[in-house]
Design an enzyme around this catalytic site. Structure first.
Site, PDB file in Angstrom:
ATOM      1  N   HIS A 106      42.059   1.975 -22.050  1.00  0.00           N
ATOM      2  CA  HIS A 106      42.904   3.336 -21.992  1.00  0.00           C
ATOM      3  C   HIS A 106      43.824   3.716 -23.190  1.00  0.00           C
ATOM      4  CE1 HIS A 106      45.276   0.954 -19.380  1.00  0.00           C
ATOM      5  NE2 HIS A 106      46.528   1.820 -19.854  1.00  0.00           N
ATOM      6  N   ASP A 126      46.553   4.681 -14.976  1.00  0.00           N
ATOM      7  CA  ASP A 126      47.010   4.885 -16.427  1.00  0.00           C
ATOM      8  C   ASP A 126      46.075   5.706 -17.153  1.00  0.00           C
ATOM      9  OD1 ASP A 126      49.478   5.021 -17.654  1.00  0.00           O
ATOM     10  OD2 ASP A 126      48.863   3.445 -19.088  1.00  0.00           O
TER      11      ASP A 126
END
Length: 972
Positions: free
Chosen positions: A380, A111
């Site tokens: 993230h 991701d």
């Protein structure tokens, strides 16, 4: 599968593990992978029953539950610093090894928005056998997919090349989620538990968008859909093994309905495998990579080029997040550097003061709170600025709380070491301007967290101009005091400090007595100038300089004109201006900018038509204050730049201090849908080539690329610590203390995005409150270094670390009967820890892990249920040493370095034993045998094992190596 939002934890993540573990126990064929340890540990510590824990141990042994990556979080790759990536991996790995005796060997980096070349190197150093990524540029992925090039052996570091290469799998166009379109239903397929609704689950248990249950009537249709997708993907890969991810964001909160449907489907496909030409099974990532590895194919090598920036379609360049939430990015980095200082400070204290009055377990908890906070923000959707304001506040609060704890710990250590009267007070404040000193007659304690001797200036707020500064021995210390930029009621005192590696010094600040006073900076204010009326032909030059540079300003505009580097007497024309990109927030009107994306409407627009100037002349520092106004009459400035140049007196080593031009910017509050950049334009013929760093570890070359659409945004790159432009002889280097987007939009130019304020009406963003209406003022700092390439090469690595790890300043009040504090034999500064300038002591800490470093013993004690409970282990010291240079980068500094660990650490006691470990500490390097994937260059396939033995605690560190050791001292 993994989690997208931290809020999910309470209502949702705990549920996932409970549900999944219970369901795995019901079917021997079922499997599951778990990634982020922060969530798992919260479940393990607060929700899991003894029965659950026993089941987890069993599932791990059977290989049906597999931890992949194993860090606290799935970290961002673009804007994180290598130290923090290693920290968060080490945090998670330490827990897994201590609790289960297991060591993750595969990654699942599905991701992060783009892939850095640092990551494959770190994962190789941590003992991984294969790496998996997904989000790379859409047109590049399409090309790789067509040519069956989604799998390769990645040599992420040019200097370490094949020694730390790793097999890498890029997910195909379907990425990490199960394709949800099914032809026989208007609901999504394969998501039988539907979409998680939190924090309030539906009372009737019916979630939005639950897939049709598998029945006799539709099982054939389900099987056809699944098989067709498997076959489509098989055509994109070289082996007949297909990785088919099942799950997505926020899935498996009801694992029962998931597995019971999928069990039926897998059995059906396998019972009709002749008809379908496919067999299917539940698998972990490890199972998949084992299958591919055993095919024994020869793979292509991918060099050290990264996969940044990342675009998902022509007008979606994910380059906005390089700057989003600049304040969070800055605090995350400050927290990281405070943690770094606190760790080495505490380690030395424990080694030198075994009978201390400070409770070590309590101290470790204080450090732990900051380790967790710095680890989690590397997520993230953390430091990237791509979270909702509520989650951002959680990150900020955790960081501030951890910093407060570590400051408190450092202050109490100082107290204890000086056996000061306990009624004195230590005001712990880190870096400049966190808090002022109450009255004169104080001392400041300044700790240098780097393993080099440093000479620099520290800033302290004071209430008086007539001041003298003395060191521990009562000698006068050069200092300068001047009006403060930030406040009209206090002054800034700059103290010239010279401190050995990992040592501290004490300075007392007193009201003026006698003739030796701090120099008082002399302020000269110039008239505000109207840029629209300046005559370019008549210039009034104002030169400002030190021993390294002369910077020339034009008094007709109050702007910088040029910088001359004195050693070569070479002048570079150099101008700076603030511009703003205007962006769209209305989806009806076209592509938008948001937390992730940067989509400018047109070229950036200059913001200021008038500039004010004030120069504070001093003997240690000259500060040039420029204020940028929208026009000649406006009251308030929009932007400010404070440029500082340093002059170092005789007798001090001022090479680094003299060679940096420090700039601090004040930016904001911006208007809505504006993105603010500082553009620096020079007459260097750079051919529009930019260089930026990957995570403060290595440099990437960034040639300007023209695209049909969105060229400006697609030429933005992350600068974590370093960016530069150069011509054949001269380089202009930028060093940063937080991440920024950076670009070269013209020959000789470099622009840095400093701040963003956005609002948009994209439904997805609104659902998650992901609009970036950030009305803050940000104050980032950038150091400029200008000079011949060879000279900047020597300066920039150490300078970048000096900016990252500025000295920690703590304040205290002196009681009247202590005119000066005696220099004690055992205080920290009596035994510095120093390495040569091409090495960096990246970690010196006491992790506190209770695991045995003998693997067989560790596994045995876990199976016997004898994991050591109780107190942390204070005898094991974790040491990491990093070589800062690439092979061949510099004739001297790129050489390997021999380090005698006994003599390096003699100040901490006598070294009894040293064990070399994998990056996160969980492997003995001599037993670590990673898979060796066949490549055309290296056709022989064998386990790769490339470590030299430790002879008598002497180690040779080669370019770009990061070496990790456990060190034990005598008397423990």
């Amino acid at each position: 599968f993994f989690f997208f939002f931290q809020e999910s934890m309470h209502a949702y993540a705990a549920n996932v593990y409970t549900s999944v573990v219970e369901e795995l126990m019901k079917g021997k064929q079922r499997k599951f992978i778990a990634v982020e340890q922060e969530f798992f540990r919260l479940w393990w510590d607060t929700v899991a029953t003894d029965m659950h824990k026993q089941q987890v141990h069993q599932l791990l042994q059977e290989g049906r539950l597999e931890f992949v990556i194993g860090g606290q979080v799935m970290h961002d790759e673009a804007v994180t610093l290598i130290d923090d990536q290693i920290l968060q991996l080490t945090e998670g790995h330490g827990f897994l090894y201590e609790t289960f005796g297991i060591r993750p060997q595969f990654s699942w980096h599905v991701d992060p928005f783009g892939a850095s070349a640092t990551t494959p190197t770190l994962f190789a150093l941590a003992g991984f056998n294969a790496h998996l990524i997904s989000r790379i540029d859409y047109d590049l992925k399409a090309d790789m997919q067509k040519n069956k090039k989604l799998q390769f052996v990645w040599q992420g570091s040019p200097s370490l090349s094949e020694r730390q290469e790793i097999f890498t799998h890029v997910m195909d166009q379907y990425s990490y989620c199960t394709p949800s379109q099914i032809p026989f239903s208007n609901r999504s397929g394969f998501y039988w538990n539907g979409i998680a609704a939190f924090p309030d689950p539906p009372k009737d248990g019916v979630y939005p968008n639950m897939s049709l249950p598998v029945t006799d009537a539709n099982i054939h249709l389900y099987a056809q859909t699944m098989v067709a997708n498997i076959k489509e993907r098989a055509a994109w890969f070289r082996t007949s093994d297909v990785l088919w991810p099942w799950g997505c964001d926020k899935q498996f909160f009801n694992a029962s309905v998931q597995y019971s449907n999928m069990d039926l489907l897998l059995d059906y496909v396998n019972n009709h495998s002749d008809e379908f030409g496919v067999t299917v099974q539940y698998a972990t990532v490890g199972d998949y990579f084992q299958a591919v590895y055993s095919r024994n194919l020869t793979w292509e090598i991918h060099d050290s080029q990264d996969f940044l920036p990342y675009s998902t379609e022509p007008f979606q360049a994910w380059t906005g997040f390089y700057t989003s939430r600049s304040t969070l990015k800055g605090v995350a980095r400050r927290a990281s550097s405070l943690l770094y200082a606190g760790e080495s400070f505490f380690t030395q204290y424990v080694r030198k003061h075994p009978a201390s009055s400070i409770c070590k377990c309590e101290a470790l908890k204080q450090l732990q709170s900051l380790r967790w906070a710095v680890s989690e923000v590397q997520h993230h959707d953390g430091i990237t600025g791509t979270e909702s304001p509520k989650v951002k506040d959680m990150y900020m609060n955790n960081l501030m709380y951890g910093m407060f704890n570590v400051k408190k710990l450092m202050a109490s250590i100082i107290f204890d070491m000086n056996n000061a009267k306990k009624n004195g007070e230590v005001y712990s404040s880190v870096y400049n301007k966190d808090s002022g000193i109450p009255d004169t007659d104080q001392y400041v304690v300044v700790y240098n967290p780097l393993a080099w001797n440093i000479t620099t200036l520290v800033t302290v707020s004071v209430s008086d101009l007539a001041i003298s500064v003395y060191d521990e021995l009562g000698h006068f210390v050069p200092a300068q005091v001047q009006s403060s930029v930030e406040s009209s009621s206090t002054y800034d005192l700059y103290i010239l400090v010279s401190i050995n590696g990992l040592s501290y010094r004490k300075y007392s600040i007193k009201p003026l007595n006698g003739k030796q006073a701090a120099f008082i900076g002399r302020s000269v204010k110039y008239e505000r100038k109207d840029l629209t009326r300046a005559d370019p032909r008549s210039r009034q030059l104002l030169p400002v300089g030190n021993n390294c540079y002369q910077v020339v300003f034009d008094q007709n505009t109050n702007l910088m004109l040029s910088i001359t580097e004195r050693e070569t007497n070479q002048t570079v024309q150099l101008t700076q201006e603030f511009l703003e990109y205007h962006v769209n927030g209305d989806v009806m009107k076209g592509p938008i900018s948001d937390n992730y994306l940067f989509t400018p409407n047109a070229s950036a627009v200059p913001v200021s038509k008038a500039v004010g100037l004030e120069v504070v002349f001093g003997n240690l520092m000259t500060e040039i204050r420029q204020y940028f106004y929208s026009n000649i009459t406006t009251q308030n400035y929009l932007y400010a730049v404070y440029t500082r140049m340093y002059t170092v007196p005789e007798g001090y080593d001022g090479k680094l201090l003299c060679h940096r031009i420090e700039q601090e910017y004040s930016v904001g509050p911006l208007e809505l849908n504006r993105e603010a950049v500082l553009r620096t334009s020079t007459n260097l013929n750079t051919r529009q080539l930019l260089y930026t760093d990957n995570n403060g570890y290595q440099i990437q070359k960034r040639p300007f690329k023209a695209y049909v659409n969105n060229t400006v945004a697609r030429n933005y790159y992350p600068m974590v610590q370093t960016a530069y432009i150069e011509d054949d002889t001269t380089r202009l280097m930028l060093l940063a203390e937080r991440a920024h987007g950076v670009s070269s939009q013209g020959n000789g130019q470099v622009e840095v995005m400093l701040h963003r304020r956005l609002w948009n009406n994209l439904q997805w963003d609104l659902n998650y409150n992901l609009t970036l209406n950030d009305s803050s003022v940000v104050r980032p700092v950038i150091w400029l270094i200008l000079g011949r390439k060879a000279v900047t090469n020597i300066l920039y690595r150490t300078s970048g670390l000096e900016l990252e790890h500025r000295p920690v300043v703590m304040f205290g009040a002196l009681s009247g009967d202590q005119p000066k504090l005696p220099r004690q034999k055992n205080s920290v500064h009596s035994s510095p820890v120093t390495v040569p300038p091409n090495l960096h002591v990246q970690t010196l800490s006491i992790p506190g892990w209770r695991y045995s470093s003998n693997h067989a013993e560790q596994v045995r004690s876990i199976h016997m249920g004898k994991q050591k409970q109780g107190d942390a282990d204070f005898s094991r010291v974790l040491l990491r040493i990093r070589h800062l240079y690439e092979a061949g980068e510099d004739p001297v500094l790129s050489q390997p370095v021999m380090v005698d660990l006994k003599s390096l650490l003699k100040g901490l006691g006598s070294v009894m034993a040293v064990e070399e470990r994998s990056l996160t500490g969980t492997w003995d390097v001599n037993t670590l045998k990673r898979w060796k994937w066949k490549t055309a260059q290296y056709p022989g396939k064998a386990f790769s094992n490339t470590t030299e033995t430790l002879e008598n605690c002497i180690v040779t560190v080669h370019p770009k190596e990061i070496r990790t050791f456990f060190v034990y001292f005598q008397g423990q």
